[in-house]
Write an enzyme that holds these catalytic residues in place. Structure first.
Site, PDB file in Angstrom:
ATOM      1  N   SER A  86     -53.630  84.125  -1.231  1.00 20.14           N
ATOM      2  CA  SER A  86     -53.337  83.459   0.037  1.00 20.14           C
ATOM      3  C   SER A  86     -52.106  84.093   0.692  1.00 20.14           C
ATOM      4  CB  SER A  86     -53.173  81.954  -0.184  1.00 20.14           C
ATOM      5  OG  SER A  86     -53.129  81.265   1.039  1.00 20.14           O
ATOM      6  N   HIS A 195     -58.310  77.962   3.363  1.00 19.23           N
ATOM      7  CA  HIS A 195     -59.404  78.808   2.866  1.00 19.23           C
ATOM      8  C   HIS A 195     -60.786  78.195   3.046  1.00 19.23           C
ATOM      9  CE1 HIS A 195     -56.254  81.374   1.591  1.00 19.23           C
ATOM     10  NE2 HIS A 195     -55.707  80.399   0.894  1.00 19.23           N
TER      11      HIS A 195
END
Length: 310
Positions: A86, A195
């Site tokens: 991430s 996400h």
């Protein structure tokens, strides 16, 4: 054999994480540069109160990862490849030479703001352990709807998967998963639904934030955990970074790729040890270790041993 540096994402943070970094010139310079770009003392960002904001969390993760990698590099322990989770992909891009640190700081600040503004409350993420993707997807299908959105987010390991969505949906899936035989279902310390498609709108603004930012071909192997492949083309790296907040993290596939490319030491940058635990499964003939809690000379010895230096 090769050395892989890994950079954690949101959820690994803890109060005082920047204060726990090594007391050396490389770390001091990294903190100082952050202060100049952000116009504030970065050591004020890692209090419990400050870390309640997504922007502060993501900045702290970026700063900690870059600072530790620079500290190790200054002592002769540089990586052959990097992979981030991430926001960790931004730190990895800096260490790979693809993205300037100052630009990464501005981008991380904007990324955190966009994510927090998109979903200021009532959303987040949870981790399910003990079920694989084929078992978990039907449970999400039972819950997902306009009022209760929920999506597969992070493929952390074959039987550890993170989901993202609204609070009611997360808790409904967690209950179903436990009833289905999951060993653990845990709400993560993440206040946004990362996400997954819920953040696709924010990606448009994030892409605009990259206008005028120079992205270069990396000087070492840059593994994208969104694409689960090595990226070398600057345009592809830019697009991947801009969109990664709304893309699944394919960590288990990325770790397997690093192994296939010759990595036998996976060294996790601070904070925490989340990625070390996830990576160890695939590094059966190698070593996965975290920086936190380990002496610097021990880490240097591990890197040297991997390279045949000691």
């Amino acid at each position: 054999m090769s050395v892989l540096f890994t950079f954690p994402g949101q959820g690994a943070q803890y109060p005082g994480m920047l204060h726990a970094l090594p007391d050396d010139a490389a770390v001091a310079a990294t903190l100082g540069e952050a202060g100049g770009v952000l116009d504030c003392d970065p050591l004020l960002l890692d209090t419990a109160e400050a870390l309640a904001a997504t922007r502060a969390v993501q900045l702290c993760l970026l700063i900690a990862g870059v600072a530790m990698a620079r500290s190790l590099g200054a002592r002769g322990a540089a990586p052959d490849m990097v992979a981030g989770f991430s926001i960790g992909e931004y730190a990895a891009a800096v260490v790979a030479g693809a993205l300037d640190y100052a630009d990464a700081l501005r981008l991380a600040a904007r990324r955190g703001q966009l994510m927090q503004q998109a979903y200021p409350a009532g959303y987040g993420m949870a981790a399910i352990s003990g079920l694989d993707l084929a078992q978990l997807e039907p449970l999400l299908a039972q819950v997902h709807g306009a009022a209760t959105p929920v999506y597969i987010a992070n493929l952390n390991a074959p039987r550890q998967i993170a989901i993202a969505g609204s609070e009611p949906a997360l808790h409904a899936v967690m209950a179903l998963a436990l009833a289905q035989g999951a060993g653990k279902a845990q709400r993560l310390a993440i206040s946004v639904p990362s996400h997954c498609p819920l953040l696709e709108g924010a990606v448009i603004d994030m892409a605009a934030a990259f206008d005028g930012v120079a992205i270069r071909r990396p000087a070492l192997v840059y593994l994208s955990s969104s694409a689960a492949r090595a990226l070398f083309d600057p345009a592809r790296i830019r697009d991947s970074l801009a969109a990664n907040m709304a893309q699944r993290v394919q960590w288990t596939s990325t770790v397997r790729l690093a192994w296939e490319r010759g990595a036998r030491l996976a060294l996790e940058m601070p904070p925490g040890s989340v990625l070390t635990r996830l990576t160890a499964h695939d590094f059966t003939d190698g070593v996965a270790v975290c920086s936190d809690g380990n002496r610097g000379d021990s880490l240097l010895a591990l890197v040297g041993r991997e390279r045949g230096g000691v």
